[in-house]
Structures are given as structure tokens and as C-alpha cells.
Design an enzyme around this catalytic site. Structure first.
Site, PDB file in Angstrom:
ATOM      1  N   GLU A  82       0.829  -1.206   0.000  1.00  0.00           N
ATOM      2  CA  GLU A  82       0.000   0.000   0.000  1.00  0.00           C
ATOM      3  C   GLU A  82       0.866   1.260   0.000  1.00  0.00           C
ATOM      4  O   GLU A  82       0.481   2.292  -0.561  1.00  0.00           O
ATOM      5  CB  GLU A  82      -0.933  -0.015   1.224  1.00  0.00           C
ATOM      6  CG  GLU A  82      -2.276   0.626   0.973  1.00  0.00           C
ATOM      7  CD  GLU A  82      -3.310   0.280   2.046  1.00  0.00           C
ATOM      8  OE1 GLU A  82      -3.017   0.486   3.248  1.00  0.00           O
ATOM      9  OE2 GLU A  82      -4.416  -0.160   1.689  1.00  0.00           O
TER      10      GLU A  82
ATOM     11  N   HIS B  76       8.321 -27.174   0.531  1.00  0.00           N
ATOM     12  CA  HIS B  76       7.575 -28.249  -0.113  1.00  0.00           C
ATOM     13  C   HIS B  76       6.426 -27.705  -0.950  1.00  0.00           C
ATOM     14  O   HIS B  76       5.467 -28.407  -1.227  1.00  0.00           O
ATOM     15  CB  HIS B  76       7.071 -29.219   0.951  1.00  0.00           C
ATOM     16  CG  HIS B  76       8.179 -29.803   1.770  1.00  0.00           C
ATOM     17  ND1 HIS B  76       8.749 -31.025   1.491  1.00  0.00           N
ATOM     18  CD2 HIS B  76       8.886 -29.299   2.819  1.00  0.00           C
ATOM     19  CE1 HIS B  76       9.724 -31.268   2.353  1.00  0.00           C
ATOM     20  NE2 HIS B  76       9.828 -30.231   3.172  1.00  0.00           N
TER      21      HIS B  76
ATOM     22  N   LYS C 129     -14.300   1.313  -2.969  1.00  0.00           N
ATOM     23  CA  LYS C 129     -15.174   1.683  -1.852  1.00  0.00           C
ATOM     24  C   LYS C 129     -16.443   2.348  -2.360  1.00  0.00           C
ATOM     25  O   LYS C 129     -17.553   2.042  -1.916  1.00  0.00           O
ATOM     26  CB  LYS C 129     -14.456   2.663  -0.906  1.00  0.00           C
ATOM     27  CG  LYS C 129     -13.490   2.019   0.053  1.00  0.00           C
ATOM     28  CD  LYS C 129     -13.028   3.067   1.076  1.00  0.00           C
ATOM     29  CE  LYS C 129     -11.828   2.556   1.848  1.00  0.00           C
ATOM     30  NZ  LYS C 129     -11.236   3.581   2.728  1.00  0.00           N
TER      31      LYS C 129
END
Lengths: 469, 469
Positions: free
Chosen positions: B295, B324, B438
């Protein structure tokens, strides 16, 4: 039909995100025949036994064996502990998060309907000791399932030695047969030998199936069944998907379309593949995907020996959480990512938001809605914002999160991996680069036969003070 | 002194990984003066109040207030629930994982020494309902800490409305003051207004400190203190690090060296920054880092208005688990990553491995060793293997994992972020690209004033059947 996953790809096209970044219909058409050949070839390999993972969903004998053992273990089991790492753990964790309630281990036993589950996929000493402290008071009712094809994986071997010793101390030799189940190679290897010697109950790591393709075998099924997950539906979902991913028509085959789109973006400088579930339950499937994608497709050489250093980097993300962490970068940073949203149509609990404090505009619009509606709106809002920034977005929609849809998802991505690997002309089933680190660990831990490497490792273990801040 | 973090950078140099990929000493020297100027400038900004996060470690009044409230809440608190997202959650989670025992919430209360902690950083309806079911039987002894600067964040606002309603139903208006604590803007905003109206206890989101730089304020300190973490030592660690990161000499300043190395690799086509802790306890600090790095540094434009689309992509990894899963890709895939190992010198519990089944070579070498030794050997082995493939590796060593070292780590990375942002010539403190998503969410949820966007969003919400597989 309505229980089927859907792949939506409009927002990767030139129509949605423009010519510079988007894929044109002609480009998909251009690859149609090649994809059809790859799919047909994989179908053939599946049928003739060259690709054993393709047969797992149909293996009812294998499934019955896991279920019978689960039924035998469940009644008196209060803790079920998986000892395994990588492909012996990621599927187990993913199934549990997806198909049992959040905070399952914290629920009262009568609500849970199964034992607590601990999947120990690391050798952090503090974490492992903490797990032991938790189960010791209930050791009488604790089952340990050690999962390793060979038994030689250092992490799983260490865990096994510690647990075996604890059980021997507490219950003597007969305690081993009661409290330990080994899932291992049916024919040979270290763990097979020791399990037979100790008289353990055993299940099989299926021959020819790599760890990352093994979740629908005994490897993933036992812990799921013990914890009350409907493994029959899980396999039924995989069978349903097997039909769809056997289609040679690109536009009717979700694995082929998913794989081709991922490949095309990799080739046009978008090597990062972000999986972005808008569901807490689906979040650990992205860790399972990370292994599947990275270990299968991250390869230095092609089949014909060319050095290519291929490999998309899979990235785990989570909505809505990462909107407040990663979306700034995803929209404004380099256009180097393709996004795959996982979206849920119907949540089991919608969780209503009460219509209070409506005098506040920041609260009013939320009243009489649900968290489920908010979750879906945030997904659409985020996709919209990414598309506005010309970032390619796929969506895989789960009508619901249940064993049937999760089975479809797992199988679809496994086959997509085979398809992309074949299109890249690499071997998606090996992992040669993992060996050197293992050998170095053996050398540092003093395993016989690795003395030479020990010398070479000295400069790595002993730090050079000139480069310390 | 021995409690200090160390940054080791030999394995990013040309000496270790060759000229094509490694950084030459001359290159570091070349940037020495520029870095010194940036550090001096940031020191000045810190002193004169332009960078308020730099003062948090010294703010004893702020700290005392959080501690007093924690002492007041703790005696009768059995569940402490944080309602927050992004910067209001990631630090809280990271501190808890790092500084309390693994499986803390599952421990018997008398061993835990604090309440169970739930940090609800999502609006998944199934997860939120499950949390409510867990705490409802103990609601009398449950505290909810809602954290939001404005109170307008849709996720946190929804959670707050649900919890507030539940408390009103159960305890009436007086229940709010007892069970809710609001951490919010000291002066104004939706949550401040409602909190004052409801008579809630409040703490402050410090003015001028962005969410991702706020963990050492009330935002992160209250939940930590309530759960028994020594917040004084946490801040003392940050103070210690503040001295080190104020050094204008690159070779004496770990934040500057870390930041410069990250920047140089970004510029030479290694835009992926993998944080690779070899410690379960440190694993959630990488999620906190992901937000901080992404950010802050993911920015389209430089200060002088140039379109650059800058942004390294931070990646969370975990040792040994990801050996792994990801190491195959990390070694053989594109050489596009810089690795930062987090290594622990002394684990609290070494967890001994018993010397049994020594007739098996796959077990023998492990006997009489510890999981702590294995963990450290695996880290060295993996670093060795990566270096052999010419991949750049940094190591940050924690002498121990405790509040003092974790405080250092947090503060070091915050300042490194400021340094890199300044070197990139971008604003590391804003997040403009988050707004559009938003707004779209507001529109989809029917918030007044967003009607126009609603039309534009229709094609995103209603899928186009031509692009469905």
C-alpha cells in the site's frame, strides 16, 4: 446443474480491458485446436493409467477403505493430528477450512461432531511443543496420522519420532497400533517398514500420484472423513468436473479455458497469478493452489532440454481483507498480474445487519442488508475498480461452498495444471529443484553420506561479519 | 546488545550470486550519499512532527493510557474481540501470533493468562456468525474493541452495528459502555460521535498516522496488553531501533540497507519481495509487511506527476512449509524475486528428537537433535540452494522472538518503507486507488449519493452469458 462451478472470463478480454492488455476472441480461437489436442491426450493418459490422479474420483474401493477406517476411529477420537508437509498437509487444511465451521477446534465437542484437527505442516519447535501440551491431557483419545510416501522427509520423520516416543512412554508398544495411522507407499520405503514392524494401521499414498495431486486419495480423505466431511460428495463433485474437463472444446471446458488464459497472460508479461477468494472458507484452497501451480509449473527446462526458467508465481489473497492491504498495489502498481476471484452465491449464514443508528449516513445504507450482500458487493466493486485500471479478472463462482463444489474446484485446477504444463512443454509432475536443499539439510544435520557438502555449506552457516548491519 | 536484530546481506552481492544478478559493493557506495540525505530528511521530519509515527515509541502518555485500560478490562475478560480491517487488524494479529503461545485460544484459561482474542478482519457472514456463537455464552465477560479512524469503513461499520445490537438486546444501553471500546479519531467522525453518544470508553487512532503505520499506537497496543504481551518492551525495542535507523551511514543503518537493496533489485527486474520466516511465530508479521509494503509503495505517479506504475509485490512465505510448495519455483522459475529470511537463533522450546529407530538411515541422523536445530539447518540449506541458483537472499536474525525484538522489526520496516518511498520519489503515506472500489461498494449497497455509479456497475453485477464456461 445449479451446483456447478462457473468460470466467467469477460473481464480478461480486450472488450473489457482494452487491446493492450486484454485477450481478443481471435486469440482464443487461434489456440482452440492445440488445446483440443492437449485435452484429448490427457484424456487418453487418464484412461490408460499414465495419469493416475485422473482415476482417483472413481476409485470407490479406495474411498471405502478410508471411510471404514474413519468410522472405526471416530467414536472415541477427541484429537486427530496429521503429521505431514506440502502435499501431505495443504489439501487436508484446505478441506477442513472449506467444509467445517470456522473456529471448528474451539467449538464444544457436541456441536463439532468430530475430533479437533491439527495439521502439523512445520517443525517449528514452539508450535510443535504447544500442540503436544494441548493433546497430552487427552492422549488416550488422540490419533496421529503420519503421512509420507517414503518416510524420509526430515520434517515428518522428526515429528513421527517425537510422537512415537511419547506414545511408547505412555502406553507401551500396544499404544502405537492404537494411536498411530500411517499413510504411506503401499510397497516399500522407510515408513512402510516401520509401520509394519510396529503393527500400525496403514493407508496408501497412491503410486504415481505426486503429493500435490493427492488430496482426493487417502492422503486427504481420512482426516476429512474423521471430521465429518462428506467425502462421497467431494468425489462426486470431482467426477462431475471430470466430464467437463474432458471436453475438447475450449469454450465448454473450464480447466482448459482457465489454463489457457493463465498461460496467455504469463506470455504477455503478467507472470503473477493472484487467487482472490471472497470467502473465509475458501481461503486455504489458495495455499493448496500455490503448491499445485508453483511446483508444477516452475521449471527451468522444457521437455526438449531448452533452458526457459518458466513459472507463474501464484499469490494468495483474500477478500475483503486484502482490499485494505493489496488493492492499492493491484490497481496502481505494474500491470503484471491476472486475478482469479472466487465468489460464493449463497452463504449458509447471511448474517443480517440491524437497521440502527440510521441518522448516520455512514451506517444507514447498511441497515436491513446482510454481511453476505456486503461481501458480494465488495467483490463486484473491487473487480470493477481493477477493470477500470485495465487489470484482467476471472471469476470462479461457487453456487454454495460444499463438498460437491469443492471437489469440482480441486479437480478442475489439477487438470488445468496438466494442461498448462503440457502447453508450456514442461513436466508438471516432478520437482527436481527441491533436492539440493534437502541434501544440504541432511549434510548440516550430519546424515551419513553427505560429509562433502558439509564443507561447502560452512560459509553459509557461519556468517561473514563484513556483511552484517 | 545481544538482543539486537541483525541484517545479513552477503548473499545479495555479486560475490555470492555473480555479476549478472548480484549487487556490487561499488553500487552500494554509489548510493551512500543519496541514502544519507534521505535518512537525514526523515529524521528531521520525525523530529518536527511531520512524520508522527516516528514519535510513537516515545509516547509514554499514550502507552500508559492503553495499559491502564487493559488493566481495567483484563480481570473479568474472557473474550476480547477486535473489529477492524487492514491497518486496524494486521498488526494486532501479528503481535498475537509472535508473542503469545501457538494455539493460545485453545489453551485452558489459567494457562493463557488473558482472554481469548478474536481479530475479525473480514465480513464473511459464516465466519462472523461462528465467532458470535462462540462468545455468546460468555457475552457477560466479552469485550469488543471497534477500531476505525472514521467509522465509515463498510466492513467495520457493519460489524459494529451487529455487535452493538446484540449488546443492546442482551444488556440494554448500559451494556454498551461496559462491553464496547472504540479506538477512533480523537476529534470527530462517525464512530467518535456514536461512541460519545453511547458513552463508550475510547482510545485514539493517532492523527497523521496511517493505518499501516499504527500498530505501535492504541490500535495495536490495547489487544496486546489485554492478552498479556509486554508492550513496554515492544516500545523499548522500537526506541532502540529508532537510534539505528537514524544513522546516516548506510552501512550502520539496517532500514536503509534493507530498503536500498530492495529498491536496487526492483530496478533490475526482480519486482517480487518474498518474506520467508523460519518461525511459526513470525509468520503473521509477513501479512503486516504485505500491507505496509504494497500500500505504501504501489503507486501510479511520482511526486512530480510522472506516470510510473511503481510497486514491488510483497509475498508471504513460510519455512520450512513452503520448501515443499514454493522452492521449486523459487529456484527454477524466473529470477524475479529477492528473498528475506527471518531466522531465529534461540527458540523458547527446542523440542528434542528422541534417538530411536536408529537402524533406519532416514531416522538415525535426527536422533538426539532438536526441532530447533532442524529448523535452522533447513533455513541454511534452502538459502544455500537458492544462492546456487543465483537468487538474492537477505537474512534478518532474531536472537529470540520477544517483544523487544519484534518492536525492533516493526519499526525497522516502517522506516525502511519511508526510505524506499522517498527514493522512488512517491508518496508512501496515501492510498488513492482504494477509493474507487469503496465507492462502487457504496453504490451497490444503495448508499445515498452514489446512484450514478450504480448504473455503471450493472454490467459487472449481471454476468454476460457469452463468457461463461
Amino acid at each position: 446443474m445449479t451446483q456447478r462451478l462457473r468460470l466467467y472470463y469477460k473481464n480478461v478480454t480486450d472488450e473489457a480491458i482494452g487491446e493492450e492488455h486484454g485477450i481478443a476472441r481471435e486469440e482464443l480461437d487461434h489456440h482452440k485446436d492445440q488445446v483440443a489436442r492437449v485435452v484429448a491426450d490427457l484424456n487418453r493418459q487418464g484412461k490408460n493409467g499414465e495419469l493416475p490422479y485422473r482415476k482417483l474420483p472413481y476409485d470407490t474401493a479406495m474411498h471405502d477403505q478410508a471411510r471404514r477406517l474413519a468410522d472405526e476411529l471416530s467414536p472415541s477420537c477427541r484429537n486427530f493430528v496429521v503429521l505431514g508437509i506440502g502435499g501431505s498437509a495443504l489439501g487436508n487444511i484446505a478441506l477442513q477450512t472449506a467444509l467445517n465451521k470456522p473456529f471448528y477446534n474451539l467449538m464444544p465437542p457436541e456441536q463439532r461432531g468430530g475430533p479437533r484437527l491439527f495439521v502439523m505442516d512445520n517443525v517449528d519447535p514452539v508450535e510443535f511443543e504447544a500442540m503436544l501440551e494441548l493433546v497430552k491431557p487427552e492422549l488416550e483419545d488422540t490419533i496421529f496420522n503420519v503421512i509420507s510416501k517414503s518416510g524420509e522427509t526430515a520434517e515428518t520423520a522428526s515429528q513421527f519420532l517425537i510422537v512415537r516416543h511419547l506414545l511408547l512412554q505412555r502406553f507401551g508398544k500396544k499404544g502405537l497400533a492404537k494411536h498411530l495411522v500411517a499413510t504411506t507407499d503401499p510397497a516399500g520405503g522407510t515408513l512402510r517398514r516401520v509401520a509394519d514392524e510396529d503393527g500400525l494401521r496403514t493407508l496408501q499414498v497412491p503410486p504415481g500420484v505426486g503429493g500435490r495431486f493427492s488430496v482426493l486419495s487417502h492422503v486427504g480423505l481420512l482426516s476429512a472423513a474423521v471430521c465429518g466431511i462428506d467425502t462421497e460428495q467431494l468425489l462426486a463433485g470431482a467426477v462431475d468436473m471430470d466430464k467437463r474437463v474432458s471436453e475438447t472444446d475450449l469454450f465448454a471446458n473450464p480447466a482448459a479455458m482457465y489454463g489457457l488464459i493463465q498461460l496467455l497472460f504469463y506470455q504477455r508479461n503478467k507472470p503473477l497469478s493472484v487467487m482472490f477468494p471472497y470467502s473465509h472458507q475458501l481461503k486455504d484452497l489458495t495455499d493448496w493452489y500455490r503448491q499445485l501451480w508453483a511446483e508444477s509449473l516452475g521449471k527451468e527446462r522444457t521437455f526438449d532440454g531448452k533452458t526457459m526458467r518458466i513459472g507463474p508465481t501464484p499469490i494468495k489473497s483474500l477478500g475483503t481483507t486484502d482490499q485494505h492491504s493489496q488493492v492499492q498495489l493491484y490497481r496502481e502498481g505494474p500491470n503484471d498480474k491476472v486475478f482469479t476471484f472466487l465468489s460464493v452465491e449463497h452463504f449458509d449464514d447471511p448474517c443480517p445487519i440491524p437497521p440502527e443508528l440510521a441518522e448516520e449516513p455512514g451506517f444507514k445504507y447498511l441497515g436491513d442488508k446482510t454481511l453476505a450482500e456486503l461481501m458480494r458487493a465488495e467483490k463486484v466493486g473491487t473487480e470493477y475498480a481493477l477493470v477500470k485500471s485495465r487489470r484482467p479478472c476471472l471469476t470462479i463462482t461457487f453456487p454454495k461452498v460444499n463438498p460437491y463444489t469443492v471437489g469440482q474446484f480441486i479437480y478442475m485446477l489439477e487438470v488445468a495444471t496438466s494442461i498448462v504444463g503440457t502447453l508450456f512443454n514442461i513436466n508438471p509432475y516432478d520437482q527436481p529443484a527441491v533436492e539440493l536443499g534437502k541434501k544440504a539439510t541432511f549434510a548440516l544435520m550430519g546424515r551419513e553420506g553427505h560429509e562433502e557438502l558439509h564443507e561447502e555449506l560452512k560459509p553459509y552457516a557461519e556468517k561473514d561479519a563484513d556483511y552484517v548491519v
